[in-house]
Scaffold this motif. Structure first.
Motif, PDB file in Angstrom:
ATOM      1  N   VAL A 207       0.855  -1.186   0.000  1.00  0.00           N
ATOM      2  CA  VAL A 207       0.000   0.000   0.000  1.00  0.00           C
ATOM      3  C   VAL A 207       0.889   1.233   0.000  1.00  0.00           C
ATOM      4  N   GLN A 208       0.880   1.961  -1.106  1.00  0.00           N
ATOM      5  CA  GLN A 208       1.735   3.129  -1.242  1.00  0.00           C
ATOM      6  C   GLN A 208       1.056   4.385  -0.705  1.00  0.00           C
ATOM      7  N   GLU A 209       1.878   5.405  -0.505  1.00  0.00           N
ATOM      8  CA  GLU A 209       1.376   6.680  -0.013  1.00  0.00           C
ATOM      9  C   GLU A 209       0.496   7.350  -1.086  1.00  0.00           C
ATOM     10  N   ASP A 210      -0.583   8.022  -0.622  1.00  0.00           N
ATOM     11  CA  ASP A 210      -1.488   8.775  -1.510  1.00  0.00           C
ATOM     12  C   ASP A 210      -2.068   7.907  -2.619  1.00  0.00           C
ATOM     13  N   ASP A 211      -2.427   6.685  -2.268  1.00  0.00           N
ATOM     14  CA  ASP A 211      -2.982   5.777  -3.271  1.00  0.00           C
ATOM     15  C   ASP A 211      -4.051   4.914  -2.611  1.00  0.00           C
ATOM     16  N   ILE A 212      -5.231   4.860  -3.218  1.00  0.00           N
ATOM     17  CA  ILE A 212      -6.294   3.976  -2.725  1.00  0.00           C
ATOM     18  C   ILE A 212      -6.241   2.703  -3.566  1.00  0.00           C
ATOM     19  N   LEU A 213      -5.953   1.598  -2.919  1.00  0.00           N
ATOM     20  CA  LEU A 213      -5.728   0.329  -3.605  1.00  0.00           C
ATOM     21  C   LEU A 213      -6.976  -0.549  -3.501  1.00  0.00           C
ATOM     22  N   ARG A 214      -7.539  -0.895  -4.633  1.00  0.00           N
ATOM     23  CA  ARG A 214      -8.679  -1.818  -4.679  1.00  0.00           C
ATOM     24  C   ARG A 214      -8.130  -3.234  -4.611  1.00  0.00           C
ATOM     25  N   HIS A 228      -2.632  -9.862   2.721  1.00  0.00           N
ATOM     26  CA  HIS A 228      -1.509  -9.388   3.544  1.00  0.00           C
ATOM     27  C   HIS A 228      -1.140  -8.001   3.036  1.00  0.00           C
ATOM     28  N   LEU A 229      -1.405  -6.970   3.844  1.00  0.00           N
ATOM     29  CA  LEU A 229      -1.156  -5.586   3.457  1.00  0.00           C
ATOM     30  C   LEU A 229       0.099  -5.071   4.149  1.00  0.00           C
ATOM     31  N   HIS A 230       0.929  -4.397   3.372  1.00  0.00           N
ATOM     32  CA  HIS A 230       2.228  -3.927   3.865  1.00  0.00           C
ATOM     33  C   HIS A 230       2.419  -2.503   3.361  1.00  0.00           C
ATOM     34  N   GLY A 231       2.749  -1.573   4.266  1.00  0.00           N
ATOM     35  CA  GLY A 231       2.879  -0.181   3.874  1.00  0.00           C
ATOM     36  C   GLY A 231       4.173   0.451   4.326  1.00  0.00           C
ATOM     37  N   LEU A 232       4.223   1.784   4.258  1.00  0.00           N
ATOM     38  CA  LEU A 232       5.415   2.540   4.599  1.00  0.00           C
ATOM     39  C   LEU A 232       5.561   2.677   6.105  1.00  0.00           C
ATOM     40  N   LYS A 233       6.809   2.716   6.561  1.00  0.00           N
ATOM     41  CA  LYS A 233       7.072   2.949   7.979  1.00  0.00           C
ATOM     42  C   LYS A 233       6.596   4.352   8.343  1.00  0.00           C
ATOM     43  N   GLY A 234       5.980   4.486   9.532  1.00  0.00           N
ATOM     44  CA  GLY A 234       5.436   5.770   9.956  1.00  0.00           C
ATOM     45  C   GLY A 234       4.002   5.988   9.515  1.00  0.00           C
ATOM     46  N   SER A 284      -2.444  -0.393  13.662  1.00  0.00           N
ATOM     47  CA  SER A 284      -1.622   0.485  14.498  1.00  0.00           C
ATOM     48  C   SER A 284      -0.292   0.821  13.835  1.00  0.00           C
ATOM     49  N   GLY A 285       0.029   0.140  12.724  1.00  0.00           N
ATOM     50  CA  GLY A 285       1.293   0.357  12.027  1.00  0.00           C
ATOM     51  C   GLY A 285       1.170  -0.002  10.567  1.00  0.00           C
ATOM     52  N   PRO A 286       2.300  -0.246   9.890  1.00  0.00           N
ATOM     53  CA  PRO A 286       2.270  -0.458   8.435  1.00  0.00           C
ATOM     54  C   PRO A 286       1.967  -1.888   8.000  1.00  0.00           C
ATOM     55  N   VAL A 287       1.347  -2.688   8.860  1.00  0.00           N
ATOM     56  CA  VAL A 287       1.045  -4.082   8.509  1.00  0.00           C
ATOM     57  C   VAL A 287      -0.382  -4.400   8.948  1.00  0.00           C
ATOM     58  N   ALA A 309      -2.754   4.054   2.750  1.00  0.00           N
ATOM     59  CA  ALA A 309      -1.834   4.384   3.839  1.00  0.00           C
ATOM     60  C   ALA A 309      -2.193   5.765   4.379  1.00  0.00           C
ATOM     61  N   VAL A 310      -2.306   5.875   5.701  1.00  0.00           N
ATOM     62  CA  VAL A 310      -2.602   7.165   6.348  1.00  0.00           C
ATOM     63  C   VAL A 310      -1.534   7.419   7.399  1.00  0.00           C
ATOM     64  N   PRO A 311      -1.128   8.677   7.582  1.00  0.00           N
ATOM     65  CA  PRO A 311      -0.041   8.955   8.526  1.00  0.00           C
ATOM     66  C   PRO A 311      -0.480   8.762   9.969  1.00  0.00           C
ATOM     67  N   LEU A 312       0.482   8.395  10.805  1.00  0.00           N
ATOM     68  CA  LEU A 312       0.232   8.308  12.244  1.00  0.00           C
ATOM     69  C   LEU A 312      -0.084   9.696  12.783  1.00  0.00           C
TER      70      LEU A 312
END
Length: 421
Positions: A207-214, A228-234, A284-287, A309-312
């Motif tokens: 899941v990348q930043e500023d992208d809504i993934l279908r 299994h969703l995996h995103g950016l740290k933070g 709670s995090g990027p997973v 992905a949404v920022p903390l």
């Protein structure tokens, strides 16, 4: 004749010398015999002591299988799309090598004698992250010491040592791992069974930043699937679930981990929700992982899943109330109306103009009650002026809660959202 006599005398002298040497050698050998016997006795005593004090009690003592799930990053490898498909040759080659690496790593520590089995089941984007589980067969007397924190510390120490040296382990010649990337969580046999049942319909998504993934829908030939969703740290992952049928019996469970770990369950939704046709859930995090379980009957496309992905966000606010009895604003948990993420802690400090004023809160479909020790606090724990309460969903839509004559500030922890006056 004289020469002959001299030759015979020389033969006699040489034979006597050889006899003397053999006697000397035999005396030397006899001298070391007691030392050899003593060494054998000591070795036997040590082996017997080890057997009765360590090996025998450990093997005769009842043991329990302890399961762990985790992830680790390999710095000198990059993720490729082939590694996202469990059926690909690249996946099986790389997973087999990393599984041997994991086994070798465990055997290099004090945990080695407890090793039972392991498996690498997925890979992640960027510098190659591999996700795994392994099992240790722990004696009952040592079970409390085999916590995920303790096992994580032991493995991290070994990884740090090998990271800063050339090392003698075979995996060190091929893989350069990041010790600080190690994540380890306690699991159970039930978690592993659920995970294995979903690997035939496993879907990895970055899941990348500023992208809504279908997300691709489930495979209805399978009985269950795992996203299994995996995103950016933070960042956190926000999952949007939209029901498309008026009635169904499928089940969806969301986990705050890379696998279906029951202790990290965020929420579980059964059937098409009539009360909430659209639900947004935060990790709670990027997973995050989502498990779909098919009902007795097949319902094609009963839901749509998307992720972003949404920022903390920090959740601590200082509020000064004015001399007015009107509603003065509203506050809520991060990313409301999404469900607040696991381990969310919000603190609101409220200051009233004087002791003549109190604080009244209006909750939307939410209420507070005094905390009961025999009931779990599953919908939010509150600490207001050092008094504990727990939140719950009442049958009516809005309820006021008043706090009078409270010296400022008032600290509130946490809620979906509310108005104050």
């Amino acid at each position: 004749q004289t020469c002959r006599m001299e030759a015979e005398e020389q033969e006699e002298d040489s034979s006597s010398l050889s006899n003397d040497k053999s006697e000397t050698n035999s005396h030397c050998c006899l001298r070391y015999v007691p030392l050899g016997i003593a060494f054998l006795v000591l070795a036997g005593a040590a082996a017997t002591t080890w057997y009765f004090l360590d090996y025998r009690p450990w093997h005769l003592e009842p043991s329990i299988l302890q399961f762990y799930c985790g992830s680790l990053q390999v710095l000198n490898r990059r993720y490729s799309p082939d590694l996202g498909h469990v059926e690909s040759r690249a996946f099986w080659v790389e997973s087999a090598k990393l599984q041997n690496m994991l086994k070798e790593l465990i055997h290099a520590t004090e945990l080695g004698r407890f090793y039972n089995s392991s498996m690498v089941y997925a890979f992640g984007e960027g510098a190659l992250t591999f996700f795994f589980w392994f099992t240790l067969q722990i004696p009952e007397s040592q079970q409390k010491e085999a916590t995920a924190e303790r096992v994580n510390t032991v493995l991290h120490q070994e990884l740090s040592t090998s990271f800063n040296s050339s090392g003698s382990l075979s995996y060190q010649r091929e893989y350069r791992v990041n010790p600080d990337s190690l994540v380890l969580l306690e699991s159970s046999v039930k978690d592993i069974v659920v995970l294995k049942s979903t690997l035939g319909c496993y879907r990895y998504n970055y899941v990348q930043e500023d992208d809504i993934l279908r997300l691709e829908g489930p495979d209805y030939l399978a009985s269950s699937c795992l996203w299994h969703l995996h995103g950016l740290k933070g960042y956190m992952i926000k999952l949007r679930l939209e029901w498309t049928l008026p009635d169904c019996r499928d089940r969806l469970a969301m986990y705050d981990a890379a696998g279906p770990l029951e202790k990290h369950l965020i929420t579980s939704i059964y059937g098409c929700s009539r009360q909430e046709s659209i639900v947004e859930i935060l990790s709670s995090g990027p997973v995050m992982s989502i498990v779909w379980k098919k009902a007795m009957y097949s319902y094609y496309d009963p839901f749509i899943l998307s992720a972003q992905a949404v920022p903390l966000e920090a959740c601590e606010v200082n509020i000064t109330l004015q001399e007015s009895l009107e509603l003065q604003g509203k506050i809520g948990t991060p990313h409301y109306p999404s469900y607040y993420s696991p381990n969310t802690q919000c603190t609101w400090h409220m200051t009233v103009p004087s002791l003549d004023y109190g604080v009244a809160l209006w909750f939307d479909a939410y209420a507070l009650s005094r905390q009961k020790h025999d009931l779990p606090c599953t919908q939010g724990q509150w600490i207001i002026q050092n008094r504990r309460s727990f939140g719950f969903l009442p049958p009516i839509a809005k309820l006021p809660v008043s706090f009078r004559n409270l010296p400022p500030p008032t600290s509130l922890v946490p809620s979906p959202w509310f108005l104050w006056r």
